[in-house]
Motif scaffolding. Structure first.
Motif, PDB file in Angstrom:
ATOM      1  N   GLU A  81       8.310   4.889  -1.483  1.00 42.66           N
ATOM      2  CA  GLU A  81       8.922   3.477  -2.290  1.00 42.66           C
ATOM      3  C   GLU A  81       9.817   3.231  -1.591  1.00 42.66           C
ATOM      4  N   PHE A  82      10.721   3.665  -0.899  1.00 45.54           N
ATOM      5  CA  PHE A  82      11.748   3.134  -0.083  1.00 45.54           C
ATOM      6  C   PHE A  82      11.074   2.393   1.074  1.00 45.54           C
ATOM      7  N   LEU A  83      10.094   2.805   1.645  1.00 47.77           N
ATOM      8  CA  LEU A  83       9.658   2.216   2.868  1.00 47.77           C
ATOM      9  C   LEU A  83       8.804   1.050   2.522  1.00 47.77           C
ATOM     10  N   SER A  84       8.569   0.983   1.280  1.00 46.77           N
ATOM     11  CA  SER A  84       7.656  -0.238   0.664  1.00 46.77           C
ATOM     12  C   SER A  84       8.366  -1.258   0.514  1.00 46.77           C
TER      13      SER A  84
ATOM     14  N   ILE B 234       0.925  -1.242   0.087  1.00 50.58           N
ATOM     15  CA  ILE B 234      -0.135   0.038   0.146  1.00 50.58           C
ATOM     16  C   ILE B 234       0.879   1.418   0.118  1.00 50.58           C
ATOM     17  N   LEU B 235       1.914   1.228   0.381  1.00 52.30           N
ATOM     18  CA  LEU B 235       2.846   2.438   0.575  1.00 52.30           C
ATOM     19  C   LEU B 235       3.330   2.487  -0.868  1.00 52.30           C
ATOM     20  N   LYS B 236       3.655   1.614  -1.601  1.00 51.60           N
ATOM     21  CA  LYS B 236       3.987   1.836  -3.213  1.00 51.60           C
ATOM     22  C   LYS B 236       2.922   2.602  -3.939  1.00 51.60           C
ATOM     23  N   VAL B 237       1.613   2.126  -3.472  1.00 45.43           N
ATOM     24  CA  VAL B 237       0.365   2.663  -4.102  1.00 45.43           C
ATOM     25  C   VAL B 237       0.188   4.260  -3.767  1.00 45.43           C
ATOM     26  N   ILE B 238       0.329   4.500  -2.511  1.00 44.14           N
ATOM     27  CA  ILE B 238       0.243   5.863  -2.124  1.00 44.14           C
ATOM     28  C   ILE B 238       1.447   6.804  -2.673  1.00 44.14           C
ATOM     29  N   SER B 239       2.498   6.114  -2.768  1.00 40.76           N
ATOM     30  CA  SER B 239       3.672   6.647  -3.498  1.00 40.76           C
ATOM     31  C   SER B 239       3.320   7.009  -4.816  1.00 40.76           C
TER      32      SER B 239
ATOM     33  N   ASP C  72      -6.788  -0.280 -12.766  1.00 39.80           N
ATOM     34  CA  ASP C  72      -7.128  -1.501 -12.238  1.00 39.80           C
ATOM     35  C   ASP C  72      -6.250  -2.298 -11.310  1.00 39.80           C
ATOM     36  N   GLU C  73      -4.938  -2.234 -11.494  1.00 40.43           N
ATOM     37  CA  GLU C  73      -3.826  -2.888 -10.726  1.00 40.43           C
ATOM     38  C   GLU C  73      -3.815  -2.070  -9.200  1.00 40.43           C
ATOM     39  N   LEU C  74      -3.940  -0.776  -9.543  1.00 39.31           N
ATOM     40  CA  LEU C  74      -3.937  -0.032  -8.070  1.00 39.31           C
ATOM     41  C   LEU C  74      -5.275  -0.199  -7.446  1.00 39.31           C
TER      42      LEU C  74
ATOM     43  N   LEU D  26      25.797   3.756  -8.427  1.00 38.60           N
ATOM     44  CA  LEU D  26      24.455   3.263  -8.118  1.00 38.60           C
ATOM     45  C   LEU D  26      23.745   2.902  -9.316  1.00 38.60           C
ATOM     46  N   ALA D  27      23.127   1.645  -9.241  1.00 40.54           N
ATOM     47  CA  ALA D  27      22.255   1.229 -10.423  1.00 40.54           C
ATOM     48  C   ALA D  27      20.972   1.829 -10.355  1.00 40.54           C
ATOM     49  N   ALA D  28      20.081   2.105 -11.260  1.00 41.82           N
ATOM     50  CA  ALA D  28      18.766   2.711 -11.279  1.00 41.82           C
ATOM     51  C   ALA D  28      17.879   1.695 -11.099  1.00 41.82           C
ATOM     52  N   VAL D  29      16.850   1.982 -10.210  1.00 37.89           N
ATOM     53  CA  VAL D  29      15.682   0.996 -10.047  1.00 37.89           C
ATOM     54  C   VAL D  29      14.467   1.613 -10.855  1.00 37.89           C
ATOM     55  N   PRO D  30      13.731   0.736 -11.277  1.00 38.77           N
ATOM     56  CA  PRO D  30      12.419   1.319 -11.885  1.00 38.77           C
ATOM     57  C   PRO D  30      11.234   1.844 -11.046  1.00 38.77           C
ATOM     58  N   ALA D  31      11.802   2.981 -10.351  1.00 42.02           N
ATOM     59  CA  ALA D  31      11.061   3.652  -9.494  1.00 42.02           C
ATOM     60  C   ALA D  31       9.592   4.300 -10.177  1.00 42.02           C
ATOM     61  N   LYS D  32       8.575   4.318  -9.441  1.00 47.66           N
ATOM     62  CA  LYS D  32       7.076   4.807  -9.969  1.00 47.66           C
ATOM     63  C   LYS D  32       6.681   3.964 -11.125  1.00 47.66           C
ATOM     64  N   GLU D  33       6.997   2.674 -11.325  1.00 47.32           N
ATOM     65  CA  GLU D  33       6.490   2.027 -12.195  1.00 47.32           C
ATOM     66  C   GLU D  33       5.097   1.383 -11.789  1.00 47.32           C
ATOM     67  N   VAL D  34       3.944   1.635 -12.467  1.00 46.56           N
ATOM     68  CA  VAL D  34       2.811   0.893 -11.709  1.00 46.56           C
ATOM     69  C   VAL D  34       3.060  -0.640 -11.887  1.00 46.56           C
ATOM     70  N   GLY D  35       3.893  -1.146 -12.825  1.00 45.03           N
ATOM     71  CA  GLY D  35       3.900  -2.631 -13.202  1.00 45.03           C
ATOM     72  C   GLY D  35       4.587  -3.285 -12.101  1.00 45.03           C
ATOM     73  N   ASN D  36       5.192  -2.692 -11.134  1.00 40.68           N
ATOM     74  CA  ASN D  36       5.785  -3.143  -9.902  1.00 40.68           C
ATOM     75  C   ASN D  36       4.921  -3.079  -8.739  1.00 40.68           C
ATOM     76  N   VAL D  37       3.649  -2.559  -8.842  1.00 42.14           N
ATOM     77  CA  VAL D  37       2.817  -2.564  -7.650  1.00 42.14           C
ATOM     78  C   VAL D  37       2.320  -3.808  -7.207  1.00 42.14           C
TER      79      VAL D  37
END
Length: 251
Positions: free
Chosen positions: A119-122, A3-8, A23-25, A240-251
């Motif tokens: 997103e970090f806390l998630s 849910i923290l990812k969703v709120i993010s 729909d995923e959200l 530092l390697a990039a992470v796919p931040a803010k991608e809905v597919g990772n919810v």
């Protein structure tokens, strides 16, 4: 904690990707048991509002709400340190916390940007995530109260976060309503003009001080070094390697 990812995502700048993942959200909110049905319904309402409106209108509303003035800034340390030098050190410490946890930042945001922090806390254990929210619960309540004062549906995100942190959202916000109601609005054109004038004066004064500091020092008197401006600090760590931040597919 999903849910923290969703709120993010809900608190981040509206995009077509967010709308496409509606729909995923919705399913993630339905399955969430960390918040009450009342808080879930409020998040549904916000999601519906974002997805039902024209995207450009939503983006304009978002910018007007969070981008004008400082009272609704989504940068945590804006509320704690303002423009003081302590803010720079706090950001460095937060970056070190991310790096130690293996959380690589691949977006152009400061580390105290609330959606990024969520997103970090998630990615952390539930207890650690709750403690991380509890550490900033007063700021979450303050933002919730200010958003409620403006009758914004975005207040639902902060009420949900307060509940996850172990606080009673209604009481936490109610305790601050009188304070918030007495605050002058800082997002009016007059207030923004005043801030711009003050910052322009500060800039000119700082430039004059820098010029004076570059003059030869008096004999026997060491010249005081000027501090490096905060915005020069590079918070990105090489390697530092990039992470796919803010991608809905990772919810």
């Amino acid at each position: 904690m999903q849910i923290l990812k969703v709120i993010s995502l809900l608190l981040d700048y509206p995009t077509e990707t967010l709308i496409g993942g509606r729909d995923e959200l919705e399913q993630a909110i339905i399955q969430c048991r960390e918040i009450s049905p009342k808080q879930r319904a409020a998040l549904f309402e916000l999601l519906e509002l974002i997805c039902a409106n024209d995207l450009m209108d939503g983006q304009e509303h978002y910018g007007a709400l969070f981008g004008r003035g400082r009272s609704l800034s989504l940068l945590l340390f804006e509320h704690v340190h303002g423009e003081s030098r302590d803010r720079g050190q706090a950001m460095v410490d937060m970056m070190a916390q991310y790096e130690a946890a293996g959380f690589a930042i691949g977006v152009k945001e400061l580390p105290d940007y609330i959606p990024l922090y969520l997103e970090f806390l998630s990615t952390r254990e539930d207890i650690e995530a709750r403690e991380g929210l509890a550490d900033v619960s007063h700021l979450l309540a303050l933002l919730a109260a200010r958003l409620e004062e403006r009758e914004s549906a975005y207040a639902s995100c902060f009420r949900a976060l307060l509940q996850i942190a172990g606080a009673e959202p209604h009481q936490a916000v109610a305790d601050l309503r009188a304070q918030v109601a007495a605050e002058p609005r800082d997002d009016s054109l007059e207030a923004l003009d005043k801030i711009w004038e003050e910052e322009a004066v500060d800039f000119l004064q700082a430039e004059q001080q820098d010029r004076c500091s570059s003059l030869p020092s008096a004999p026997g008197k060491a010249r005081e070094e000027s501090a490096v401006p905060l915005h020069w600090v590079d918070f990105q760590h090489e390697g530092l390697a990039a992470v796919p931040a803010k991608e809905v597919g990772n919810v």
